[in-house]
Design a protein around this motif. Structure first.
Motif, PDB file in Angstrom:
ATOM      1  N   VAL A   1       0.859  -1.185   0.000  1.00 40.99           N
ATOM      2  CA  VAL A   1       0.000   0.000   0.000  1.00 40.99           C
ATOM      3  C   VAL A   1       0.893   1.231   0.000  1.00 40.99           C
ATOM      4  O   VAL A   1       1.810   1.339   0.820  1.00 40.99           O
ATOM      5  N   VAL A   2       0.626   2.140  -0.915  1.00 39.24           N
ATOM      6  CA  VAL A   2       1.426   3.362  -1.057  1.00 39.24           C
ATOM      7  C   VAL A   2       0.543   4.563  -0.746  1.00 39.24           C
ATOM      8  O   VAL A   2      -0.488   4.782  -1.407  1.00 39.24           O
ATOM      9  N   ASP A   3       0.927   5.308   0.283  1.00 40.90           N
ATOM     10  CA  ASP A   3       0.236   6.539   0.680  1.00 40.90           C
ATOM     11  C   ASP A   3      -1.252   6.342   0.933  1.00 40.90           C
ATOM     12  O   ASP A   3      -2.040   7.295   0.802  1.00 40.90           O
ATOM     13  N   GLY A   4      -1.642   5.128   1.273  1.00 38.35           N
ATOM     14  CA  GLY A   4      -3.035   4.851   1.578  1.00 38.35           C
ATOM     15  C   GLY A   4      -3.964   4.884   0.389  1.00 38.35           C
ATOM     16  O   GLY A   4      -5.166   4.616   0.532  1.00 38.35           O
ATOM     17  N   SER A   5      -3.447   5.172  -0.798  1.00 39.20           N
ATOM     18  CA  SER A   5      -4.325   5.388  -1.954  1.00 39.20           C
ATOM     19  C   SER A   5      -4.186   4.342  -3.047  1.00 39.20           C
ATOM     20  O   SER A   5      -5.089   4.194  -3.876  1.00 39.20           O
ATOM     21  N   LEU A   6      -3.071   3.623  -3.055  1.00 40.67           N
ATOM     22  CA  LEU A   6      -2.846   2.634  -4.097  1.00 40.67           C
ATOM     23  C   LEU A   6      -2.411   1.334  -3.454  1.00 40.67           C
ATOM     24  O   LEU A   6      -1.473   1.309  -2.640  1.00 40.67           O
ATOM     25  N   GLY A   7      -3.100   0.237  -3.798  1.00 37.83           N
ATOM     26  CA  GLY A   7      -2.810  -1.054  -3.183  1.00 37.83           C
ATOM     27  C   GLY A   7      -2.533  -2.127  -4.207  1.00 37.83           C
ATOM     28  O   GLY A   7      -2.980  -2.049  -5.355  1.00 37.83           O
ATOM     29  N   PHE A   8      -1.783  -3.139  -3.779  1.00 39.16           N
ATOM     30  CA  PHE A   8      -1.451  -4.281  -4.623  1.00 39.16           C
ATOM     31  C   PHE A   8      -1.618  -5.558  -3.806  1.00 39.16           C
ATOM     32  O   PHE A   8      -1.265  -5.602  -2.626  1.00 39.16           O
ATOM     33  N   LEU A   9      -2.124  -6.606  -4.459  1.00 46.89           N
ATOM     34  CA  LEU A   9      -2.169  -7.936  -3.857  1.00 46.89           C
ATOM     35  C   LEU A   9      -2.239  -8.961  -4.966  1.00 46.89           C
ATOM     36  O   LEU A   9      -2.590  -8.651  -6.105  1.00 46.89           O
ATOM     37  N   GLY A  10      -1.889 -10.205  -4.623  1.00 46.55           N
ATOM     38  CA  GLY A  10      -1.933 -11.256  -5.630  1.00 46.55           C
ATOM     39  C   GLY A  10      -1.051 -12.419  -5.256  1.00 46.55           C
ATOM     40  O   GLY A  10      -0.888 -12.746  -4.081  1.00 46.55           O
ATOM     41  N   GLY A  11      -0.442 -13.042  -6.276  1.00 43.98           N
ATOM     42  CA  GLY A  11       0.270 -14.284  -6.059  1.00 43.98           C
ATOM     43  C   GLY A  11       1.777 -14.194  -6.033  1.00 43.98           C
ATOM     44  O   GLY A  11       2.444 -15.184  -5.714  1.00 43.98           O
ATOM     45  N   LEU A  12       2.354 -13.035  -6.363  1.00 43.26           N
ATOM     46  CA  LEU A  12       3.804 -12.946  -6.535  1.00 43.26           C
ATOM     47  C   LEU A  12       4.521 -12.551  -5.263  1.00 43.26           C
ATOM     48  O   LEU A  12       4.046 -11.721  -4.490  1.00 43.26           O
ATOM     49  N   ASN A  13       5.700 -13.138  -5.063  1.00 42.50           N
ATOM     50  CA  ASN A  13       6.625 -12.770  -3.999  1.00 42.50           C
ATOM     51  C   ASN A  13       7.831 -12.047  -4.588  1.00 42.50           C
ATOM     52  O   ASN A  13       7.934 -11.853  -5.792  1.00 42.50           O
ATOM     53  N   VAL A  14       8.752 -11.664  -3.703  1.00 40.72           N
ATOM     54  CA  VAL A  14       9.925 -10.906  -4.130  1.00 40.72           C
ATOM     55  C   VAL A  14      11.090 -11.864  -4.334  1.00 40.72           C
ATOM     56  O   VAL A  14      11.752 -12.289  -3.386  1.00 40.72           O
ATOM     57  N   GLY A  15      11.314 -12.247  -5.566  1.00 44.71           N
ATOM     58  CA  GLY A  15      12.405 -13.166  -5.909  1.00 44.71           C
ATOM     59  C   GLY A  15      12.492 -13.351  -7.403  1.00 44.71           C
ATOM     60  O   GLY A  15      11.496 -13.205  -8.132  1.00 44.71           O
ATOM     61  N   ASN A  16      13.686 -13.684  -7.887  1.00 44.87           N
ATOM     62  CA  ASN A  16      13.895 -13.806  -9.327  1.00 44.87           C
ATOM     63  C   ASN A  16      13.015 -14.853  -9.992  1.00 44.87           C
ATOM     64  O   ASN A  16      12.663 -14.723 -11.160  1.00 44.87           O
ATOM     65  N   GLU A  17      12.652 -15.925  -9.234  1.00 42.28           N
ATOM     66  CA  GLU A  17      11.815 -16.957  -9.867  1.00 42.28           C
ATOM     67  C   GLU A  17      10.468 -16.407 -10.288  1.00 42.28           C
ATOM     68  O   GLU A  17       9.857 -16.890 -11.243  1.00 42.28           O
ATOM     69  N   TYR A  18       9.999 -15.337  -9.594  1.00 42.81           N
ATOM     70  CA  TYR A  18       8.702 -14.755  -9.933  1.00 42.81           C
ATOM     71  C   TYR A  18       8.784 -13.873 -11.170  1.00 42.81           C
ATOM     72  O   TYR A  18       7.758 -13.452 -11.711  1.00 42.81           O
ATOM     73  N   LEU A  19       9.997 -13.613 -11.626  1.00 44.02           N
ATOM     74  CA  LEU A  19      10.206 -12.959 -12.917  1.00 44.02           C
ATOM     75  C   LEU A  19      10.480 -13.975 -14.010  1.00 44.02           C
ATOM     76  O   LEU A  19      10.762 -13.603 -15.156  1.00 44.02           O
ATOM     77  N   GLY A  20      10.417 -15.249 -13.670  1.00 41.33           N
ATOM     78  CA  GLY A  20      10.661 -16.299 -14.654  1.00 41.33           C
ATOM     79  C   GLY A  20      12.128 -16.488 -14.981  1.00 41.33           C
ATOM     80  O   GLY A  20      12.477 -16.914 -16.086  1.00 41.33           O
ATOM     81  N   LEU A  21      12.999 -16.215 -13.998  1.00 40.14           N
ATOM     82  CA  LEU A  21      14.441 -16.249 -14.259  1.00 40.14           C
ATOM     83  C   LEU A  21      15.135 -17.484 -13.694  1.00 40.14           C
ATOM     84  O   LEU A  21      16.354 -17.568 -13.714  1.00 40.14           O
ATOM     85  N   LYS A  22      14.349 -18.442 -13.160  1.00 41.04           N
ATOM     86  CA  LYS A  22      14.962 -19.615 -12.545  1.00 41.04           C
ATOM     87  C   LYS A  22      14.342 -20.897 -13.103  1.00 41.04           C
ATOM     88  O   LYS A  22      13.248 -21.294 -12.708  1.00 41.04           O
ATOM     89  N   PRO A  23      15.036 -21.546 -14.059  1.00 38.06           N
ATOM     90  CA  PRO A  23      14.573 -22.850 -14.523  1.00 38.06           C
ATOM     91  C   PRO A  23      14.711 -23.869 -13.392  1.00 38.06           C
ATOM     92  O   PRO A  23      15.438 -23.612 -12.419  1.00 38.06           O
ATOM     93  N   PRO A  24      13.990 -25.009 -13.426  1.00 36.15           N
ATOM     94  CA  PRO A  24      13.227 -25.531 -14.560  1.00 36.15           C
ATOM     95  C   PRO A  24      11.772 -25.098 -14.596  1.00 36.15           C
ATOM     96  O   PRO A  24      11.022 -25.535 -15.472  1.00 36.15           O
ATOM     97  N   LEU A  25      11.337 -24.236 -13.671  1.00 32.03           N
ATOM     98  CA  LEU A  25       9.931 -23.839 -13.642  1.00 32.03           C
ATOM     99  C   LEU A  25       9.637 -22.654 -14.561  1.00 32.03           C
ATOM    100  O   LEU A  25       8.479 -22.332 -14.801  1.00 32.03           O
ATOM    101  N   ALA A  26      10.648 -21.980 -15.051  1.00 32.16           N
ATOM    102  CA  ALA A  26      10.450 -20.849 -15.947  1.00 32.16           C
ATOM    103  C   ALA A  26       9.891 -21.323 -17.301  1.00 32.16           C
ATOM    104  O   ALA A  26      10.194 -22.435 -17.738  1.00 32.16           O
ATOM    105  N   PRO A  27       9.073 -20.461 -17.935  1.00 25.99           N
ATOM    106  CA  PRO A  27       8.586 -19.154 -17.478  1.00 25.99           C
ATOM    107  C   PRO A  27       7.524 -19.292 -16.392  1.00 25.99           C
ATOM    108  O   PRO A  27       6.721 -20.217 -16.418  1.00 25.99           O
ATOM    109  N   TRP A  28       7.542 -18.363 -15.441  1.00 24.51           N
ATOM    110  CA  TRP A  28       6.638 -18.378 -14.297  1.00 24.51           C
ATOM    111  C   TRP A  28       5.383 -17.582 -14.643  1.00 24.51           C
ATOM    112  O   TRP A  28       5.458 -16.425 -15.049  1.00 24.51           O
ATOM    113  N   ARG A  29       4.233 -18.209 -14.491  1.00 25.74           N
ATOM    114  CA  ARG A  29       2.958 -17.553 -14.829  1.00 25.74           C
ATOM    115  C   ARG A  29       2.226 -17.172 -13.548  1.00 25.74           C
ATOM    116  O   ARG A  29       1.936 -18.015 -12.723  1.00 25.74           O
ATOM    117  N   ASP A  30       1.937 -15.863 -13.399  1.00 27.05           N
ATOM    118  CA  ASP A  30       1.315 -15.399 -12.164  1.00 27.05           C
ATOM    119  C   ASP A  30       0.485 -14.159 -12.442  1.00 27.05           C
ATOM    120  O   ASP A  30       0.571 -13.563 -13.533  1.00 27.05           O
TER     121      ASP A  30
END
Length: 466
Positions: A216-245
């Motif tokens: 949440v940024v400044d109480g006005s914009l929010g984000f939620l969903g399935g992604l975490n903070v890591g390179n695999e969530y950008l599809g950069l870590k085989p063998p699961l790449a490309p990562w769909r989220d």
């Protein structure tokens, strides 16, 4: 005492401890199936099951439950000017959900669907970089990799600019996060803490993880969903790449409920409350209900969330989930939807990230196909998105998997939105996903080797902890 006698005594002590633990399991395990499984293992094979039970079998965290419910009730009373007093007819199908959650649909949401990691983190990092007052960040997983350091840098820049920055990560989900990553943020003025349901000692508590992903940024914009903070969530870590989220960006009054969810968890960890900023009006038409579910709720709120969403469908129900391990209530709801003539489709991965869950999912998929549910396997890579499309007007995006961990063991967050325009966007996205998938038949199970089928049935025995 001779070695044989010592071994005999130790074996007897283990069996006594196993029986005592089995008694504890009977009294405290959340489901009869789980209690039965633990009792069998603890009484017959305590050498194998006693230590896992210490980590996975504990089902109470009294202090958190009491504080969670008290502060959730208190924060739910924080009202907004113009907060929704009534809802249109399409939202009334979900009246049971609003009653269970103690929340309501908010009018006037502006929604943006964020497909995959690049779009998601481009939006999140750009929003944080523009923050002027306060940033709330909560993820199940932080990694100290390229994406993790990009997140670290933007948070440090905002803190240096005088913005209040609050960060939560799960202590088990982010077990590999090095101390220096956290310390660098603290030294730079970022308030960051691990979440745990046991304040003082969490070493024997692997259940009850905080699986929510909230920004949440400044109480006005929010984000939620399935992604975490890591390179695999950008599809950069085989063998699961490309990562769909999939992730969701929200502007409008519903962002306050994201702040409330974060505030309850933050207060448990720190004893303090972060700022709760009033969200700005947004030029949107969607009605959105924020569903913060978890094991501290009086009822099994996540399982009921799925059940209510499925029961609301009259023409179409499309689900995407990385783990298809439905409980009896959800499976019965899916069967009834088929009998009502609903087009029920479920999209699951073709590649495993957890082999035991994948085997159990395969057997559940076989049973579902027999009930008339259409099951598809996504082919290009691993699919991790958690999306529900209901008829032509409703869609849910969140962190909730279709498994027992989300149903009963994890703290989750989701957004159910009623808006034909947004539902059409979700439909377009899922049509593209299904076009990259293969519909499976019961032959997937029938043509598997006997040993693989046996492994599926064994894996399903572990449903209560998957």
């Amino acid at each position: 005492m001779s070695i044989p006698h010592l071994i005999t005594v130790l074996a007897m002590l283990l069996h006594v401890a196993g029986i005592l633990a089995a008694m504890h399991a009977v009294m405290h395990t959340r489901t009869p199936q789980g209690a039965f499984a633990w009792v069998l293992g603890l009484t017959l094979l305590p050498y194998v099951t006693l230590i896992p039970y210490l980590y996975l079998g504990r089902s109470h965290f009294y202090g958190y439950v009491t504080l969670h419910r008290a502060h959730r009730q208190r924060l739910s009373q924080v009202s907004l000017p113009g907060e929704l007093l009534g809802v249109p007819e399409p939202c009334m199908r979900y009246a049971a959900l609003t009653q269970m959650l103690g929340s309501s649909f908010h009018a006037g949401q502006k929604l943006r669907l964020l497909i995959d990691g690049d779009a998601t983190f481009e939006a999140i990092l750009a929003a944080i970089a523009k923050a002027e007052h306060c940033v709330l960040v909560q993820f199940f997983i932080f990694h100290d990799d390229e994406l993790g350091r990009r997140m670290q840098q933007v948070l440090l820049e905002r803190a240096a600019a005088g913005v209040q920055v609050f960060v939560l990560f799960d202590g088990i989900g982010s077990h590999a996060l090095p101390r220096h990553y956290v310390q660098t943020l603290r030294d730079g003025g970022v308030a960051i803490f691990p979440f745990a349901t046991q304040r003082h000692n969490n070493r024997l508590q692997l259940n009850f993880r905080n699986h929510r992903k909230i920004v949440v940024v400044d109480g006005s914009l929010g984000f939620l969903g399935g992604l975490n903070v890591g390179n695999e969530y950008l599809g950069l870590k085989p063998p699961l790449a490309p990562w769909r989220d999939t992730h969701l960006e929200i502007a409008g009054p519903a962002v306050m409920d994201l702040q409330r969810s974060f505030a309850v968890d933050w207060h448990w960890v720190t004893g303090e409350l972060p700022p709760l900023l009033p969200p700005q009006a947004a030029p949107g038409d969607a009605y959105t209900l924020i569903a913060a579910t978890g094991p501290a709720d009086p009822q099994e709120s996540c399982s009921l969330y799925f059940t209510a969403a499925i029961n609301a469908a009259r023409q179409r129900l499309w689900l995407t989930t990385p783990y298809f391990v439905p409980d009896q209530a959800v499976m019965s709801a899916l069967r009834l939807a088929v009998l009502r003539g609903v087009d029920v489709r479920v999209l699951i991965p073709a590649r495993p990230d957890h082999r035991t869950v994948f085997l159990a999912s395969t057997l559940h998929a076989h049973d579902a196909i027999g009930a008339g549910i259409r099951i598809y396997r996504y082919q290009p890579g691993f699919i991790h998105e958690k999306v529900i499309l209901i008829d032509d007007d409703s869609a849910s995006v969140g962190s909730m998997n279709l498994d027992n961990r989300s149903f009963r063991l994890n703290f989750e967050i989701g957004a159910l939105s009623v808006d034909r325009g947004f539902a059409a966007q979700v439909e377009h996205m899922l049509l593209d996903d299904f076009a990259r998938a293969v519909e499976i038949t019961r032959d997937e199970y029938r043509k598997a080797s006997y040993l693989r089928r046996l492994a599926m049935h064994v894996a399903r025995l572990f449903d209560p902890i998957l």
